[in-house]
Structures are given as C-alpha cells and as structure tokens.
Design an enzyme around this catalytic site. Sequence first.
Site, short mmCIF file in Angstrom:
data_model
loop_
_atom_site.label_atom_id
_atom_site.label_comp_id
_atom_site.label_asym_id
_atom_site.label_seq_id
_atom_site.Cartn_x
_atom_site.Cartn_y
_atom_site.Cartn_z
N GLN A 13 0.83 -1.20 0.00
CA GLN A 13 0.00 0.00 0.00
C GLN A 13 0.87 1.24 0.00
OE1 GLN A 13 -3.18 -0.27 2.79
NE2 GLN A 13 -3.67 1.91 2.74
N SER A 94 3.81 -5.93 3.25
CA SER A 94 2.52 -5.71 3.91
C SER A 94 1.38 -6.27 3.04
CB SER A 94 2.34 -4.21 4.19
OG SER A 94 1.20 -3.97 4.97
N LEU A 95 0.56 -5.42 2.44
CA LEU A 95 -0.48 -5.88 1.53
C LEU A 95 0.08 -6.83 0.48
CD1 LEU A 95 -3.17 -5.74 -0.13
CD2 LEU A 95 -2.22 -3.66 -1.16
N ARG A 119 -9.84 -6.99 4.63
CA ARG A 119 -8.71 -6.42 5.38
C ARG A 119 -8.71 -4.90 5.26
NH1 ARG A 119 -3.16 -5.10 4.12
NH2 ARG A 119 -1.67 -5.67 5.76
N HIS A 198 0.45 -0.66 10.93
CA HIS A 198 1.48 -1.49 11.57
C HIS A 198 1.88 -0.93 12.94
CE1 HIS A 198 1.68 -4.00 8.09
NE2 HIS A 198 1.87 -2.94 7.33
N GLN A 247 0.49 -9.28 11.40
CA GLN A 247 1.11 -8.26 10.54
C GLN A 247 0.34 -6.95 10.58
OE1 GLN A 247 0.31 -7.06 6.68
NE2 GLN A 247 1.75 -8.55 5.83
#
Length: 308
Positions: A13, A94-95, A119, A198, A247
Amino acid sequence: MPPKRIAFMFAGQGAQTPGMGRDLYDASKAARAIFDQADEALGRAISTLCFQGSTDDLTACANCQPAILTMSLAALAALQERVAVKADICAGLSLGEFAALYAAGVFAFADVLKVVAERGRLMDLACQQSQGGMAAIIGGERDVIEKTCADCDVDVANYNCPGQIVISGAVAPLQQAMAKLAAAGYRVVALQVAGAYHSRLMAPACEPFAKVLANTVLQAPSCLVAQNVCGALVSAPDAIRTNLCRQISGSVRWDECSQLIQQHADLALEFGPGAVLSGFLRRSNRAYPVASVNSDKSLDAACALLAP
C-alpha cells in the site's frame, strides 16, 4: 549452467497511482482476464477504480488494497503470458504479502481478493477509531530509533532497508518521536497516510480479520515464502494465518525478507505499481539483479533479465 533461481516481490500500500494497469489491460489478454475476474469476484469495478480512480479514490484501504492486489497479479499474468516463469521464493510488502501467497499457491484467486477487500475495510474502521500517523526515518541507527519509539510510546512499523525505518503511532507521541529523531540529526519525513498502520492502533482490525482467515482455505505454499512479521520463511498454513493477523498491527521486517530473497534467488522481479521494493533491494545490494514489472513497456526488461 544451473537455471536461475527467481524471486517474486509484490508492492504494498502506498504504491498506488491513478491509471495503474491500464496499458497492461489493453496489451495483454492474460492481464485483462485478471482485471475482469477481479470485477466479477468482488462484484464491483476494481478495473475502473485502477484505470479512472482519482488519488483520493485510491487512498482508502478498502479501495487501494484490492486495486493494488489486482494490478500486481495482472502484471504477473502479463509476464507469464510472455515467458514460462515460476518463483523459487515469494514475498511482498505488507499488503503485497497476499499477492505473494497467491503466487505461491496458498490462496485461490477469488479468496485472496475477498480477504484483502475485507482487510482494507477493517483497517479503515480502525483508522476511524484513532488519530494516528507515520514517518520515515532516513539514515538513522536502528537501536536509537527503537529506543526513541519506546520512550515516546510509538511503534516501529517498517524495517524497509538499511538506512530507512518507518515509525507509527498516535499523533502527539509520534510528533514527539519525530522531533527527537530530527534533533539527533536524522532525516524525518512525515508520510501522507490515513492512519497509523502497523502499530497498536490497528489492533481493532486484528480479531475480526482472524475470523475472516479462519473461514478461508489456505494451502501449503508451492515455493519458499518469506513473511513480514517474522522476517522468516514459513510453510505451515496455520502459521501463515497467524502471521497475517499479527502483521496488521506488527512491524514489517522487509529488510530481513530481502535478505532471504538474496539468499534463495539469483534475481528478483517486482510486480505492482511503482518500483519501491526494487529500490530497497538495490540499497541493500547494488549488484543484485532486479526488475520492476509495472507496465506493458517494463515487460521487456524483465524478459531480458530472465534470458539465459
């Protein structure tokens, strides 16, 4: 000469750009099929969001996460349409970890789209419950940054590469940490984000997301997979589920994932908008071969890198 070992990396992202993937859709039958299947699976025009959405449209997690995922997988499909290539190791930021897991055979296509869309929705809700932000710290010492975060009650969000760490937290303590790190002589860059990703402020999204994953079938990966939150190779589906939940509010240890890529592959291909991960890898090892697949034009360089 033994065959080249190949790593697939997938963008996270923040890499989204208006118009992303349009040229792939126009030029590649395989990429077009990915966009069309994504629209059908989600019951919404993700392709239109990618091709015609504004920067504001692509900011919300519920929009940008399925959009980046779809564009990334379309880029992968376009390359595989040209050359038969499989990964020896997959990872994503991440994503991007969800695209990596799809590429490794862990998720079915419709499932990974629906999981990522949920999500994004849950993370948007978490953002609405708090006032948070993020900042990139350039050139700082890891132990100094970690101690400052602990002293100011904020979190380390991303260990991106040598010399770049991202911190995350509520606005007031984040500003305090930024001021301290700037006073220590580090370059501090506030990030334009909707929330404190995060960090502990994302915790409200974790439990409902765990329920989503509990109802989703995950297969054992067909290649090595490096996961962000542990910075390690993971193969058991239950462990993958746990790490995906952790995560959301945990640190992304991309630097460690990058080291695993270099250990287990001879070259890396990045899929998705932009070329952020390629840049991180080059900062870690300028000699390591890497190419970014983010447009129809970029396919030529990727094919050349793959040539014997």
